[in-house]
Write a protein that holds these residues in place. Structure first.
Motif, mmCIF file in Angstrom:
data_model
loop_
_atom_site.group_PDB
_atom_site.id
_atom_site.type_symbol
_atom_site.label_atom_id
_atom_site.label_comp_id
_atom_site.label_asym_id
_atom_site.label_seq_id
_atom_site.Cartn_x
_atom_site.Cartn_y
_atom_site.Cartn_z
ATOM 1 N N ASP A 488 -35.984 11.320 30.126
ATOM 2 C CA ASP A 488 -36.592 12.621 30.445
ATOM 3 C C ASP A 488 -38.001 12.637 29.875
ATOM 4 N N GLU A 489 -38.956 13.010 30.716
ATOM 5 C CA GLU A 489 -40.352 13.001 30.279
ATOM 6 C C GLU A 489 -40.591 13.954 29.116
ATOM 7 N N SER A 490 -39.782 15.012 29.062
ATOM 8 C CA SER A 490 -39.988 15.995 27.999
ATOM 9 C C SER A 490 -39.465 15.496 26.652
ATOM 10 N N LYS A 491 -38.654 14.426 26.687
ATOM 11 C CA LYS A 491 -38.096 13.904 25.448
ATOM 12 C C LYS A 491 -38.868 12.668 25.010
ATOM 13 N N GLU A 492 -38.966 12.518 23.726
ATOM 14 C CA GLU A 492 -39.647 11.351 23.185
ATOM 15 C C GLU A 492 -38.756 10.127 23.328
ATOM 16 N N SER A 493 -39.313 9.050 23.806
ATOM 17 C CA SER A 493 -38.546 7.815 23.993
ATOM 18 C C SER A 493 -38.291 7.167 22.630
ATOM 19 N N THR A 494 -37.058 6.738 22.432
ATOM 20 C CA THR A 494 -36.667 6.118 21.170
ATOM 21 C C THR A 494 -36.172 4.705 21.445
ATOM 22 N N ASP A 495 -35.828 4.005 20.340
ATOM 23 C CA ASP A 495 -35.258 2.670 20.514
ATOM 24 C C ASP A 495 -33.979 2.732 21.340
ATOM 25 N N GLY A 496 -33.207 3.783 21.134
ATOM 26 C CA GLY A 496 -31.965 3.938 21.894
ATOM 27 C C GLY A 496 -32.225 4.048 23.374
ATOM 28 N N HIS A 497 -33.251 4.831 23.764
ATOM 29 C CA HIS A 497 -33.597 4.965 25.175
ATOM 30 C C HIS A 497 -34.043 3.631 25.749
ATOM 31 N N ARG A 498 -34.872 2.929 24.991
ATOM 32 C CA ARG A 498 -35.384 1.642 25.486
ATOM 33 C C ARG A 498 -34.251 0.636 25.651
ATOM 34 N N LEU A 499 -33.377 0.537 24.663
ATOM 35 C CA LEU A 499 -32.291 -0.435 24.720
ATOM 36 C C LEU A 499 -31.267 -0.069 25.796
ATOM 37 N N SER A 500 -31.020 1.211 25.962
ATOM 38 C CA SER A 500 -30.102 1.640 27.011
ATOM 39 C C SER A 500 -30.638 1.278 28.382
ATOM 40 N N LYS A 501 -31.923 1.509 28.574
ATOM 41 C CA LYS A 501 -32.539 1.182 29.861
ATOM 42 C C LYS A 501 -32.473 -0.317 30.121
ATOM 43 N N GLU A 502 -32.687 -1.103 29.072
ATOM 44 C CA GLU A 502 -32.628 -2.560 29.217
ATOM 45 C C GLU A 502 -31.204 -3.010 29.547
ATOM 46 N N LEU A 503 -30.212 -2.363 28.931
ATOM 47 C CA LEU A 503 -28.811 -2.713 29.215
ATOM 48 C C LEU A 503 -28.462 -2.390 30.658
ATOM 49 N N VAL A 504 -28.953 -1.254 31.153
ATOM 50 C CA VAL A 504 -28.717 -0.892 32.553
ATOM 51 C C VAL A 504 -29.299 -1.955 33.476
ATOM 52 N N SER A 505 -30.486 -2.429 33.158
ATOM 53 C CA SER A 505 -31.119 -3.471 33.978
ATOM 54 C C SER A 505 -30.300 -4.754 33.966
ATOM 55 N N MET A 506 -29.728 -5.103 32.823
ATOM 56 C CA MET A 506 -28.914 -6.309 32.726
ATOM 57 C C MET A 506 -27.634 -6.177 33.553
ATOM 58 N N VAL A 507 -27.012 -4.986 33.526
ATOM 59 C CA VAL A 507 -25.796 -4.772 34.317
ATOM 60 C C VAL A 507 -26.118 -4.853 35.804
ATOM 61 N N ARG A 508 -27.214 -4.192 36.196
ATOM 62 C CA ARG A 508 -27.598 -4.224 37.615
ATOM 63 C C ARG A 508 -28.042 -5.617 38.045
ATOM 64 N N GLY A 509 -28.551 -6.380 37.086
ATOM 65 C CA GLY A 509 -28.954 -7.746 37.402
ATOM 66 C C GLY A 509 -27.807 -8.735 37.364
ATOM 67 N N LYS A 510 -26.574 -8.224 37.226
ATOM 68 C CA LYS A 510 -25.350 -9.039 37.247
ATOM 69 C C LYS A 510 -25.338 -10.091 36.131
ATOM 70 N N LYS A 511 -25.883 -9.713 34.980
ATOM 71 C CA LYS A 511 -25.808 -10.609 33.833
ATOM 72 C C LYS A 511 -24.351 -10.751 33.390
ATOM 73 N N THR A 512 -24.008 -11.917 32.890
ATOM 74 C CA THR A 512 -22.623 -12.146 32.473
ATOM 75 C C THR A 512 -22.331 -11.385 31.183
ATOM 76 N N THR A 513 -21.054 -11.202 30.941
ATOM 77 C CA THR A 513 -20.627 -10.525 29.721
ATOM 78 C C THR A 513 -21.111 -11.278 28.488
#
Length: 867
Positions: A488-513
């Motif tokens: 959310d643009e109104s919220k300050e981005s944190t390490d949690g937001h960054r890491l969560s977004k990266e995890l989503v990209s890995m799942v969508r990129g079909k990375k292995t477990t």
């Protein structure tokens, strides 16, 4: 008549097209008998089998089938003799196999045959006396085993339950012998142990502790004594044999051979625990068929004689029994019972008594839900109003209702309304919003609305209560995820937001477990710690799987190993459940589903779930929400369902091993026989079989042996899993009861110095809501709601609010769930009672805790407490 003979047999006694819409029972029997006579020559065996089947599965029509067999007996005595002999074999088999329903119905069938002069009355009396003798022997301390009194009660119950069908004939033909049987029953009633079923009562009042209250057997005996004094006249049992008496009397009456009852089960043990286990086993095999639920006052329900009420209850229970799974046929037969008076109120009370029967209803609750729906459609002018009256009467007494029954009623009511566009006069209950948040009526409405939303959607349910706008405050929050790392643009981005977004990209990129696990271990854990990693990973995966139940299952199947790696112990699993609860804080349903699925994939242990449910945050919700209890029920149920499934699989594998051994032995024998056949060629003995056949036989033998070994290995693996499951179940019970004891000990009022146990239902005048406050006003109570004098309507007085304090209500609710768990899993608990006595129920355990746990097991205690 164009209808087939099978249809005529099924519909006999009903007002139906097959009989031209006629309700004349004599005409029905004549038509059916004539058709059977025409079909007899080429369908004799089929008619024989179908008649017996109809008598067992349509027992409310036994008088009609008895007359048909009596008429056939006039022309073909061998046919009737065959019916008598087969019935004897069936009842003998049912007695030894402990098939209680079949014994009861076949004894009624014998009375029907006796009324139609097919069986001698003395034969019935002999059968009665055999059952009476067996019952008395069971109660004998030396020759029997009093722990098995439920079996003895059942034998006597079968006799009493058949008397409305055969009492008048026995009284006319063998009055002295009947009197001898009644004296024997009276003697038995005087020596049997009174059964106090307070632990199985729908309403928790002091009424169950009254020594003057009759149990089911004593009540039934009173009804039969009243019937005897009234000359054995029963309006609810048709007497079609009277219309054919002049014909039937000339037929030959056959002798019914003597029956034998299984010998008493002896025990040499003096252990109270083993005796308790025996009593529990006996109650499971011979359960009480009905615990009457008097919902309506006598001036609203149908006015009928006590014995007629019993007979109609038997009719209803029999139809429910034999048409389980055939809801349309069930409703058809329920509305067309062969009685000359209306019985809608009694039918509603009987069905609700089965739905709320403790410890378990005979069938799944959904069956009763469907039957009630179909009855509302079959009797649109009568039954819906009866159901509405029943709901109002039960709602008025909800504060005294057993905790488990309250949950069942919530589930039934919400499902029922979903089939009728969620229409209900909510404005009549709008006043509950002004009650304290812990008041049972308010919690009931709150939970019903939450369950309705599960079956529909938020806006629909909100619209359904628009006439009672006050109740909108009891609606749960609109369901939806509460993702901590939502971008959310109104919220300050944190390490949690960054890491969560990266995890989503890995799942969508079909990375292995494996790749994701390495990423978590390298990028998240070293810098932020394991607890932070659990929060980011669990919430992100839950968000990816939040679209539907299927999405959640897919995510857990594909990436469950990541969660398993992060949560190897109970401490981390508790943290994981906190994250699940936080993510789905607006959806009780999805919280329960997610935790249940995680337990199914062994990402969370059942012990961790128990600890989480009994954590302080959840303990504070025990009396105002079903959320923690639903999760706990799921965990305990899944644990014991696993054990049950493993036992079934092991039983099946043992049968398969026997089959495999027989197949292997047969193949080896054929091979050896083939090799043993020799012939002499050039002076040397050689096998006479062709080499190709010997090779095939050898292959068959090898394959059969391999199948045997494989099955044995499967069995060993399943037995190992069962041993592990049993140990898990034992640990679960230990932790569950310890948790109950700990939280209850902390919060329950202490026993007084004089030894007086606190009465949690006494109420606290300091919390009573004044009647003058608008929000405190509650609905006017109909004084004819059928409640007992001892029961409380909405606490103490409807207009005075709810007078039980929050701490007392918390205690009542938690004790109620403790009793529910001990009652629901009594079989499993009895196996570990010694361990629980040594480790949990030791020292000065509060009497209220001991009573709740022990009453669920039917263990005798005398603490004088009030629940």
């Amino acid at each position: 008549m164009s209808a087939g003979w099978r249809t005529l047999l099924l519909r006999i006694g009903d007002r139906c097209p097959e009989y031209g819409g006629s309700a004349d029972h004599k005409e029905h029997i004549e038509i059916c008998y004539n058709v059977l006579c025409r079909e007899y020559e080429h369908s004799k065996d089929a008619i024989f089998e179908f008649l017996l089947q109809c008598a067992e599965q349509l027992p409310h029509k036994i008088p009609f089938f008895g007359v048909l067999i009596g008429l056939i007996n006039l022309e073909n005595e061998d046919f009737a003799k065959g019916i008598v002999d087969t019935t004897h074999a069936n009842i003998q088999d049912a007695l030894h196999n402990e098939n209680s329903d079949r014994v009861r119905i076949l004894l009624r069938f014998l009375c029907g045959l006796m009324c139609s002069k097919v069986i001698l009355p003395n034969s019935i009396v002999e059968t009665y006396e055999t059952l009476l003798s067996a019952a008395a022997t069971i109660l004998d301390e030396e020759a029997g085993n009093p722990s098995w009194q439920p079996r003895a009660d059942f034998y006597v119950y079968c006799i009493l339950a058949s008397l409305p069908w055969g009492g008048s004939e026995l009284f006319e033909q063998v009055p002295d012998e009947l009197e001898r049987v009644l004296v024997g029953i009276e003697s038995y009633i005087s020596i049997r142990r009174h059964f106090d079923d307070i632990a199985f009562s729908v309403f928790e009042t002091d009424e169950g502790n009254s020594p003057n209250k009759k149990d089911f057997m004593e009540d039934l005996w009173d009804r039969m004594q009243t019937l005897s004094r009234n000359g054995w006249k029963v309006k609810s049992v048709p007497k079609p044999h009277l219309s054919f008496e002049a014909q039937l009397v000339v037929g030959k009456s056959h002798r019914f051979p003597a029956v034998s009852c299984p010998p008493p089960i002896f025990t040499m043990s003096v252990s109270e625990i083993l005796k308790g286990q025996e009593k529990h086993e006996a109650n499971l095999k011979y359960p009480q068929r009905l615990r009457r639920l008097h919902i309506f006052p006598t001036n609203k329900a149908e006015n009928m004689q006590p014995v007629d009420r019993f007979v109609v209850e038997e009719y209803i229970l029999d139809v429910l029994l034999f048409f389980n799974g055939c809801r349309k046929e069930c409703a058809f037969y329920l509305v067309s019972l062969p009685v000359p008076f209306r019985y809608e109120y009694l039918m509603a009370e009987t069905i609700f008594s089965q739905l709320l029967l403790l410890p378990n209803p005979p069938f799944r609750p959904i069956y009763y839900t469907l039957v009630i729906i179909d009855l509302c459609k079959a009797l649109p002018a009568a039954f819906p109003s009866v159901v509405v009256a029943a709901v109002h009467a039960l709602f008025d007494r909800i504060s005294n209702m057993d905790t488990e029954c309250r949950t069942r009623l919530i589930l039934w009511f919400s499902h029922h309304l979903s089939n009728f566009q969620f229409i209900w006069p909510w404005q009549e209950w709008a006043s509950v919003k002004g009650l304290p948040k812990w008041a049972p009526q308010r919690v009931f409405v709150q939970e019903v609305l939450e369950r309705e939303i599960r079956l529909s959607y938020f806006e629909k349910i909100k619209q359904s209560i628009e006439d009672a706008a006050e109740l909108e405050g009891l609606l749960p929050p609109k369901a939806g995820p509460n993702f901590s790392y939502h971008t959310d643009e109104s919220k300050e981005s944190t390490d949690g937001h960054r890491l969560s977004k990266e995890l989503v990209s890995m799942v969508r990129g079909k990375k292995t477990t494996r790749d994701i696990i390495l990423w978590v271990e390298e990028q998240i854990v070293p810098a932020n710690g394991a607890k932070f990693a659990v929060g980011v990973v669990s919430q992100t995966l839950l968000d990816i799987g939040s679209k539907s139940f299927t999405h959640l299952i897919t995510i857990l199947e594909r990436y469950g190993q990541i969660i398993s790696k992060l949560c190897p112990d109970e401490e981390m699993q508790l943290l994981l459940m906190d994250e699940v609860s936080a993510y789905w804080k607006n959806s009780t349903q999805m919280t329960a589903i997610a935790i249940d699925r995680m337990m199914g994939y062994r990402l969370i242990s059942n012990l961790a779930i128990v600890k989480w449910v009994f954590s302080p945050a959840n303990v504070d919700q025990f009396h105002v929400s079903d959320r923690p209890w639903e999760i706990l029920r799921n965990a305990v149920s899944k644990t014991y369902n696993r054990i049950s499934d493993l036992r079934k699989e092991i039983q099946s594998l043992r049968k398969n091993i026997q089959v495999a051994k027989e197949a292997s032995a047969k193949a080896i024998k054929e091979l050896e026989e083939a090799k043993s056949v020799l012939e002499v060629i050039e002076g040397q003995p050689v096998p006479s079989e062709r080499p190709g056949r010997l090779r095939r036989l050898q292959a068959f033998a090898d394959k059969a042996k391999e199948d045997e070994v494989t099955t044995e290995e499967f069995l060993e693996a399943k037995e190992a899993l069962l041993a592990r499951g049993l140990e898990e179940g034992k640990e679960l019970l230990r932790l569950l009861f310890k948790s109950f004891v700990n939280v209850l000990t902390e919060r329950l009022p202490p026993v007084s110095a004089d030894g007086d146990v606190p009465n949690l239902r006494a109420g606290d005048p300091n919390v009573t809501i004044p009647a003058g406050e608008p929000e405190a006003a509650t609905m006017d109570i109909d004084n004819e709601n059928g409640a007992d004098n001892n029961s409380q309507l909405n606490g103490q007085n409807a207009k005075a609010g709810y007078s039980i304090g929050e701490l007392e209500q918390w205690g009542l609710c938690t004790l109620g769930h403790l009793k529910s768990f001990s009652r629901q899993y009594a079989t499993e608990i009895w196996s570990h009672v010694a361990m629980l006595d040594e480790e949990v129920f030791v020292g000065s355990v509060h009497p209220l805790i001991r009573k709740a746990a022990f009453s669920g097991l039917c263990r005798s205690i005398s603490d004088g407490s009030h629940l």
